[in-house]
Write a protein that holds these residues in place. Structure first.
Motif, PDB file in Angstrom:
ATOM      1  N   GLY A   1       1.337   4.063  -2.817  1.00 20.82           N
ATOM      2  CA  GLY A   1       1.228   5.469  -2.431  1.00 20.82           C
ATOM      3  C   GLY A   1       2.369   6.285  -3.029  1.00 20.82           C
ATOM      4  O   GLY A   1       2.177   7.415  -3.474  1.00 20.82           O
TER       5      GLY A   1
ATOM      6  N   TRP B   1      -6.200  -9.589  -4.752  1.00 23.14           N
ATOM      7  CA  TRP B   1      -5.506  -8.576  -3.970  1.00 23.14           C
ATOM      8  C   TRP B   1      -5.099  -7.412  -4.852  1.00 23.14           C
ATOM      9  O   TRP B   1      -4.700  -7.589  -5.984  1.00 23.14           O
ATOM     10  CB  TRP B   1      -4.275  -9.186  -3.291  1.00 23.14           C
ATOM     11  N   LYS B   2      -5.189  -6.241  -4.287  1.00 21.46           N
ATOM     12  CA  LYS B   2      -4.662  -5.029  -4.928  1.00 21.46           C
ATOM     13  C   LYS B   2      -5.397  -4.641  -6.193  1.00 21.46           C
ATOM     14  O   LYS B   2      -4.873  -3.858  -6.975  1.00 21.46           O
ATOM     15  CB  LYS B   2      -3.162  -5.192  -5.216  1.00 21.46           C
ATOM     16  N   VAL B   3      -6.591  -5.160  -6.416  1.00 23.19           N
ATOM     17  CA  VAL B   3      -7.347  -4.708  -7.584  1.00 23.19           C
ATOM     18  C   VAL B   3      -7.698  -3.232  -7.454  1.00 23.19           C
ATOM     19  O   VAL B   3      -7.817  -2.529  -8.438  1.00 23.19           O
ATOM     20  CB  VAL B   3      -8.631  -5.534  -7.826  1.00 23.19           C
ATOM     21  N   GLY B   4      -7.855  -2.758  -6.210  1.00 25.61           N
ATOM     22  CA  GLY B   4      -8.165  -1.345  -6.002  1.00 25.61           C
ATOM     23  C   GLY B   4      -7.044  -0.456  -6.499  1.00 25.61           C
ATOM     24  O   GLY B   4      -7.246   0.464  -7.291  1.00 25.61           O
ATOM     25  N   GLU B   5      -5.833  -0.762  -6.072  1.00 23.68           N
ATOM     26  CA  GLU B   5      -4.677   0.026  -6.498  1.00 23.68           C
ATOM     27  C   GLU B   5      -4.511  -0.050  -8.016  1.00 23.68           C
ATOM     28  O   GLU B   5      -4.236   0.948  -8.669  1.00 23.68           O
ATOM     29  CB  GLU B   5      -3.387  -0.498  -5.859  1.00 23.68           C
TER      30      GLU B   5
ATOM     31  N   GLY C   1     -12.067  -3.142   0.366  1.00 24.06           N
ATOM     32  CA  GLY C   1     -11.780  -1.754   0.697  1.00 24.06           C
ATOM     33  C   GLY C   1     -10.640  -1.655   1.688  1.00 24.06           C
ATOM     34  O   GLY C   1      -9.805  -0.780   1.617  1.00 24.06           O
TER      35      GLY C   1
ATOM     36  N   ARG D   1      -6.262   3.886 -14.058  1.00 24.19           N
ATOM     37  CA  ARG D   1      -7.175   4.991 -14.406  1.00 24.19           C
ATOM     38  C   ARG D   1      -6.402   6.313 -14.487  1.00 24.19           C
ATOM     39  O   ARG D   1      -6.654   7.137 -15.363  1.00 24.19           O
ATOM     40  CB  ARG D   1      -8.290   5.082 -13.363  1.00 24.19           C
ATOM     41  N   LEU D   2      -5.456   6.485 -13.561  1.00 29.67           N
ATOM     42  CA  LEU D   2      -4.635   7.701 -13.579  1.00 29.67           C
ATOM     43  C   LEU D   2      -3.753   7.732 -14.828  1.00 29.67           C
ATOM     44  O   LEU D   2      -3.543   8.796 -15.419  1.00 29.67           O
ATOM     45  CB  LEU D   2      -3.780   7.796 -12.304  1.00 29.67           C
TER      46      LEU D   2
ATOM     47  N   TRP E   1      -8.411  -5.311   0.066  1.00 30.69           N
ATOM     48  CA  TRP E   1      -8.131  -5.306  -1.373  1.00 30.69           C
ATOM     49  C   TRP E   1      -8.989  -4.304  -2.082  1.00 30.69           C
ATOM     50  O   TRP E   1      -9.773  -3.613  -1.444  1.00 30.69           O
ATOM     51  CB  TRP E   1      -8.334  -6.711  -1.979  1.00 30.69           C
TER      52      TRP E   1
ATOM     53  N   SER F   1      -6.746  -0.650 -10.280  1.00 30.42           N
ATOM     54  CA  SER F   1      -7.824   0.078 -10.942  1.00 30.42           C
ATOM     55  C   SER F   1      -7.550   1.584 -10.929  1.00 30.42           C
ATOM     56  O   SER F   1      -7.668   2.269 -11.948  1.00 30.42           O
ATOM     57  CB  SER F   1      -9.139  -0.254 -10.229  1.00 30.42           C
ATOM     58  N   VAL F   2      -7.155   2.111  -9.761  1.00 31.75           N
ATOM     59  CA  VAL F   2      -6.957   3.557  -9.653  1.00 31.75           C
ATOM     60  C   VAL F   2      -5.717   3.995 -10.426  1.00 31.75           C
ATOM     61  O   VAL F   2      -5.749   4.979 -11.170  1.00 31.75           O
ATOM     62  CB  VAL F   2      -6.853   3.998  -8.177  1.00 31.75           C
TER      63      VAL F   2
ATOM     64  N   LEU G   1       1.610   6.898  -6.579  1.00 31.63           N
ATOM     65  CA  LEU G   1       0.617   7.971  -6.650  1.00 31.63           C
ATOM     66  C   LEU G   1       1.311   9.333  -6.669  1.00 31.63           C
ATOM     67  O   LEU G   1       1.022  10.208  -7.488  1.00 31.63           O
ATOM     68  CB  LEU G   1      -0.237   7.860  -5.393  1.00 31.63           C
TER      69      LEU G   1
ATOM     70  N   THR H   1       0.838  -1.202   0.000  1.00 30.57           N
ATOM     71  CA  THR H   1       0.000   0.000   0.000  1.00 30.57           C
ATOM     72  C   THR H   1       0.873   1.252   0.000  1.00 30.57           C
ATOM     73  O   THR H   1       0.608   2.202  -0.738  1.00 30.57           O
ATOM     74  CB  THR H   1      -0.945  -0.018   1.219  1.00 30.57           C
ATOM     75  N   ALA H   2       1.919   1.247   0.824  1.00 36.76           N
ATOM     76  CA  ALA H   2       2.820   2.399   0.865  1.00 36.76           C
ATOM     77  C   ALA H   2       3.597   2.530  -0.451  1.00 36.76           C
ATOM     78  O   ALA H   2       3.880   3.640  -0.907  1.00 36.76           O
ATOM     79  CB  ALA H   2       3.776   2.284   2.053  1.00 36.76           C
TER      80      ALA H   2
END
Lengths: 207, 207
Positions: B41, B64-68, B204, B74-75, B207, B70-71, B44, B37-38
């Motif tokens: 980050g 796992w990490k589909v959120g990261e 959330g 997208r960026l 993941w 995806s974002v 990001l 996550t870091a």
């Protein structure tokens, strides 16, 4: 981390599903890097789930974390434009908060303490009103440590918060009472840092 | 972390500015959460600086990490559409890599080892070609630990990489030789985790 079986099944009368959907209070503490970065990473994930994100920065500096602020507020804007993800509010203590007009007055410790208390009171109101899905209380361990806010009040408010509101608190030296009520506590330990070798912070890595 | 004075000024013949602009090799290790996550980050932040970001996930799991993912993708798309931030490439080992056609064959350890080596060879080519500004080698500590890639080759390649390419490596049990050449090493230690209290991972948060 791979998904695993819980090591203990608690006798709390909850089903696995109920337990799974319980709101999480997370604390990122320790002297290492990554405490805030990992918290903003959680906000990123939450945004992707469509969560309503509220960030409250309890620090004075304008320079740190401008990257995260820029990207997360941009994602909040993207939500308004396209409906993707969730809404994002980003509040900084700075000289007072965006919702107060307290930017008058001297830059004293008493003033910072009053600003921190005002921030916490607003967060309490929002928790009571179930305003956000995820609250990032960045560097909030410090106002707790310095006695600017009442630790017992913080702990009781967080423990008894209604609904399903996730909270992440960052900062060194998290109070033991906070750790006691937290669900997830991670300590970031510095093993090696470029400043030890005479390197100063740099853009992109440090802010 | 507040910006500070370096504790040591090294006799490396570099100016503060040269040292400040030196590329960073960071390692996030330990058994606690927040390592990846870091790292995301940091990606990001890097995106916000306009950096070219390359993510390489050395894990099988899709969940796992589909959120990261995806974002950040997208960026990257936002960069293509509007010129904001920087480009983002996200590669997963999964069954082979996106640039290979190695998704045939059995799901054996020998196969995973071959996929991991193929991933590392591609990263070597990109480092030699100065392809990205920031490389996130997610969970790369494991192929190193399991002997799937040659640790001395990894360490020498990273140490001698040309230009100004930042690299972040995550995973438990980082090899001491990697820690030796890293500039920034943070250990994430688990103090308390919901799974200890019988709670399984949730969307959330995990993941």
């Amino acid at each position: 981390m791979p998904q695993g079986k819980p090591t203990v099944v608690p006798e709390d009368g909850l089903t696995t599903r109920q337990r799974r959907n319980r709101a999480v209070l997370a604390v990122h503490t320790g002297r290492g890097k990554g405490k805030s970065t990992a918290a903003f990473g959680l906000a990123l994930r939450g945004w992707n789930q469509g969560w309503d994100i509220g960030v409250f920065q309890f620090v004075k500096s304008a320079k740190w974390k401008v990257g995260e602020e820029s990207v997360l507020t941009r994602l909040g804007q993207l939500h308004e434009e396209t409906g993707e993800g969730g809404p994002v509010e980003w509040h900084k203590m700075g000289s007072g908060w965006s919702w107060t007009r307290s930017s008058e007055g001297e830059d004293t410790e008493a003033r910072h303490a009053a600003d921190a208390r005002e921030g916490w009171e607003e967060i309490k109101r929002r928790l009571a009103g179930e305003r956000h899905d995820l609250y990032v209380l960045d560097e909030f361990a410090y106002p707790m440590k310095w006695g600017w806010v009442d630790v017992d009040d913080v702990v009781a408010t967080l423990r008894d918060r209604p609904g399903r509101q996730h909270v992440v608190i960052t900062g060194r030296d998290a109070d033991p009472r906070l750790i006691e009520v937290a669900d997830l506590v991670t300590e970031m330990t510095k093993i090696k840092h470029p400043m030890d070798a005479g390197q100063k912070g740099q853009r992109g890595i440090e802010w």
